[in-house]
Design a protein around this motif. Structure first.
Motif, PDB file in Angstrom:
ATOM      1  N   GLY A   1       0.812  -1.223   0.000  1.00  0.00           N
ATOM      2  CA  GLY A   1       0.000   0.000   0.000  1.00  0.00           C
ATOM      3  C   GLY A   1       0.842   1.268   0.000  1.00  0.00           C
ATOM      4  O   GLY A   1       0.305   2.371   0.111  1.00  0.00           O
ATOM      5  N   GLY A   2       2.153   1.113  -0.126  1.00  0.00           N
ATOM      6  CA  GLY A   2       3.033   2.278  -0.192  1.00  0.00           C
ATOM      7  C   GLY A   2       3.110   3.017   1.133  1.00  0.00           C
ATOM      8  O   GLY A   2       2.421   2.680   2.101  1.00  0.00           O
ATOM      9  N   ALA A   3       3.950   4.042   1.135  1.00  0.00           N
ATOM     10  CA  ALA A   3       4.032   4.876   2.335  1.00  0.00           C
ATOM     11  C   ALA A   3       2.675   5.521   2.601  1.00  0.00           C
ATOM     12  O   ALA A   3       2.306   5.779   3.744  1.00  0.00           O
ATOM     13  CB  ALA A   3       5.097   5.943   2.150  1.00  0.00           C
ATOM     14  N   SER A   4       1.906   5.733   1.530  1.00  0.00           N
ATOM     15  CA  SER A   4       0.604   6.414   1.679  1.00  0.00           C
ATOM     16  C   SER A   4      -0.351   5.646   2.590  1.00  0.00           C
ATOM     17  O   SER A   4      -1.148   6.259   3.300  1.00  0.00           O
ATOM     18  CB  SER A   4      -0.057   6.622   0.314  1.00  0.00           C
TER      19      SER A   4
ATOM     20  N   LYS B   1      12.711   4.295  -3.617  1.00  0.00           N
ATOM     21  CA  LYS B   1      13.740   5.327  -3.785  1.00  0.00           C
ATOM     22  C   LYS B   1      15.113   4.757  -3.423  1.00  0.00           C
ATOM     23  O   LYS B   1      15.946   4.562  -4.283  1.00  0.00           O
ATOM     24  CB  LYS B   1      13.404   6.559  -2.964  1.00  0.00           C
TER      25      LYS B   1
ATOM     26  N   PHE C   1       0.042   6.381   6.203  1.00  0.00           N
ATOM     27  CA  PHE C   1      -0.590   7.617   6.699  1.00  0.00           C
ATOM     28  C   PHE C   1      -1.881   7.271   7.464  1.00  0.00           C
ATOM     29  O   PHE C   1      -2.266   7.972   8.397  1.00  0.00           O
ATOM     30  CB  PHE C   1      -0.944   8.571   5.544  1.00  0.00           C
TER      31      PHE C   1
ATOM     32  N   ASN D   1      12.744  13.537   5.031  1.00  0.00           N
ATOM     33  CA  ASN D   1      13.251  14.176   3.810  1.00  0.00           C
ATOM     34  C   ASN D   1      12.055  14.521   2.928  1.00  0.00           C
ATOM     35  O   ASN D   1      11.198  13.677   2.696  1.00  0.00           O
ATOM     36  CB  ASN D   1      14.189  13.231   3.063  1.00  0.00           C
TER      37      ASN D   1
ATOM     38  N   THR E   1      10.725  15.091  -0.357  1.00  0.00           N
ATOM     39  CA  THR E   1      11.050  14.710  -1.726  1.00  0.00           C
ATOM     40  C   THR E   1      10.704  15.809  -2.725  1.00  0.00           C
ATOM     41  O   THR E   1      11.404  16.001  -3.715  1.00  0.00           O
ATOM     42  CB  THR E   1      10.234  13.443  -2.076  1.00  0.00           C
TER      43      THR E   1
ATOM     44  N   SER F   1      12.099   8.852   1.500  1.00  0.00           N
ATOM     45  CA  SER F   1      13.084   9.291   0.509  1.00  0.00           C
ATOM     46  C   SER F   1      14.481   9.503   1.074  1.00  0.00           C
ATOM     47  O   SER F   1      15.333  10.056   0.381  1.00  0.00           O
ATOM     48  CB  SER F   1      12.586  10.540  -0.224  1.00  0.00           C
TER      49      SER F   1
ATOM     50  N   TRP G   1       3.983  15.697   1.557  1.00  0.00           N
ATOM     51  CA  TRP G   1       3.775  14.353   2.102  1.00  0.00           C
ATOM     52  C   TRP G   1       3.340  14.419   3.560  1.00  0.00           C
ATOM     53  O   TRP G   1       2.498  13.650   4.000  1.00  0.00           O
ATOM     54  CB  TRP G   1       5.015  13.476   1.914  1.00  0.00           C
TER      55      TRP G   1
ATOM     56  N   THR H   1       8.410  14.044   8.525  1.00  0.00           N
ATOM     57  CA  THR H   1       8.867  13.506   7.233  1.00  0.00           C
ATOM     58  C   THR H   1      10.346  13.861   7.145  1.00  0.00           C
ATOM     59  O   THR H   1      10.692  15.042   7.048  1.00  0.00           O
ATOM     60  CB  THR H   1       8.084  14.165   6.069  1.00  0.00           C
TER      61      THR H   1
ATOM     62  N   GLY I   1       8.399   3.695   1.808  1.00  0.00           N
ATOM     63  CA  GLY I   1       8.119   3.002   0.550  1.00  0.00           C
ATOM     64  C   GLY I   1       9.475   2.678  -0.057  1.00  0.00           C
ATOM     65  O   GLY I   1      10.406   3.473   0.048  1.00  0.00           O
TER      66      GLY I   1
END
Ligand SMILES: Cc1ncc(COP(=O)(O)O)c(C=O)c1O
Length: 360
Positions: free
Chosen positions: A74-77, A195, A80, A148, A150, A174, A102, A146, A192
């Motif tokens: 599901g990604g970094a998203s 990167k 959240f 970094n 991106t 990132s 982000w 966060t 995620g």
């Protein structure tokens, strides 16, 4: 075959050695007579891949035994949402430090699930910097940062120190593995993979074991950290190929001398491009304040939109890929993650100098 200078922001450049190894092993992985993608996720052969990826990450980042490493999807998203679902109970407040889009998205998702508070923000100054101070709410459930940014090209150089009862949670999508961090400063780190860690499809979560007891029973199974930890991220079918690639990338990082060596290399790459910007007499204008400059995403502008368009078009003709800024803010961005070689940065610096000579 011609490989381009790849400055994509993610999915991004992977080490050539890793791609070659994956190519070699593609049809017959570890004498199994099949590809790693065709192995059962319950097989001994896959088990080894899975465990090796976790072990290598623990070694490289010096992750203590009091933490679990999870492979989620599901990604970094999706993190959240997973974070507030697991760790934002009624009566507590999710604190967020806003340093870019982000972190705004992370805040927005948490706001759907519970009470939130902006502990700091650099939005008013165009996300050019990292906040210098924090104002936490009462009853903070955690502070989310966060590490970094991106899109805007800023990076926390040191992290907030909080009282021990406030968990620090970091989206390191990132910049994970680009520099050593003290894992014990954090309760959760997530990223995620696409990167610095490998291809998209897997999200790495490093979580303090003692937090797992707080994960509620009544949330979806696939968002419950406790269930992932209990099943060693094998509750359902994990993204096996992505985890295999992650393991190869981790092996490559170890071969480069580990994270401390990678950090030095990254510094050299970043300095080269920032120097080119700084010595351009205003032809290139860096977005980030100097003390907040990211070593992963270098963001800059040229004087006019026409000049920016000419820069991007000529760069593309010269074999540079991915230099356009994020669609939200435009301008230019060079993403120089771990696998981007110094030679690509040298070529970019040279191109920037010759473009400046031509158009100044
Ligand atoms: C810092 C940061 N967080 C989160 C995301 C979203 O990641 P994903 O696409 O894996 O959901 C990104 C994507 O670029 C990112 O850079």
């Amino acid at each position: 075959m011609k490989r381009v200078y790849n400055f994509n922001a993610g999915p991004a450049a992977l080490p050539k050695e890793v791609l070659k190894r994956a190519q070699q092993e593609l049809l017959d992985f570890d004498a199994t007579g099949m590809s790693v993608m065709e192995l059962s996720h319950r097989s001994n052969e896959y088990e080894k891949v899975h465990n090796k990826a976790a072990t290598r990450l623990k070694e490289l980042l010096d992750i203590p035994d009091s933490y679990d490493v999870l492979f989620m999807q599901g990604g970094a998203s999706l993190q959240f949402s997973a974070i507030p679902m697991n760790f934002l109970p009624k009566g507590k407040i999710g604190n967020y430090s806003l340093t870019g889009s982000w972190s705004e998205k992370a805040l927005k998702e948490a706001g759907k699930l519970g009470d939130t508070h902006i502990a700091s923000s650099t939005k008013e100054t165009g996300y050019m910097s990292i906040p210098s101070h924090l104002e936490l709410s009462d009853a903070p459930a955690y502070l989310h940062i966060t590490s970094n940014n991106t899109i805007f090209g800023t990076q926390w150089r040191s992290f907030p120190s909080l009282s021990p009862d406030v968990p620090l949670i970091a989206d390191m999508s990132s910049d994970i593995l680009s520099r050593p961090v003290n894992i014990e400063d954090f309760s959760i780190i997530y990223a995620g993979a696409q990167k610095n860690l490998g291809p998209s499809g897997v999200t790495v979560v490093i979580i303090k074991k003692e937090l797992l007891e707080q994960c509620p029973e009544n949330i979806p199974t696939m968002l419950n950290y406790r269930i992932f930890a209990k099943n060693r991220s094998l509750y359902n079918t994990p993204p096996t190929f992505s985890i295999y690639m992650l393991s190869l990338v981790l092996e490559w990082v170890a071969e480069q001398g580990g994270v401390a060596a990678i950090e030095k290399y990254n510094q050299k790459k970043a300095e080269l491009i920032y120097e080119t910007i700084d010595q351009s007499e205003g032809f290139y204008i860096g977005h980030a304040q100097k003390d907040a400059r990211s070593h992963m995403n270098v963001t800059f502008n040229l004087a006019t939109e026409e000049l920016t368009a000419a820069f991007l078009s000529e760069a593309s003709e010269a074999g540079f890929v991915g230099l356009a800024g994020h669609r939200m803010i435009g301008g230019c961005r060079a993403s120089i993650y771990n696998a981007v070689p110094l030679e690509s940065c040298e070529a970019l610096a040279e191109f920037m100098n010759s473009f400046r000579t031509k158009y100044r």
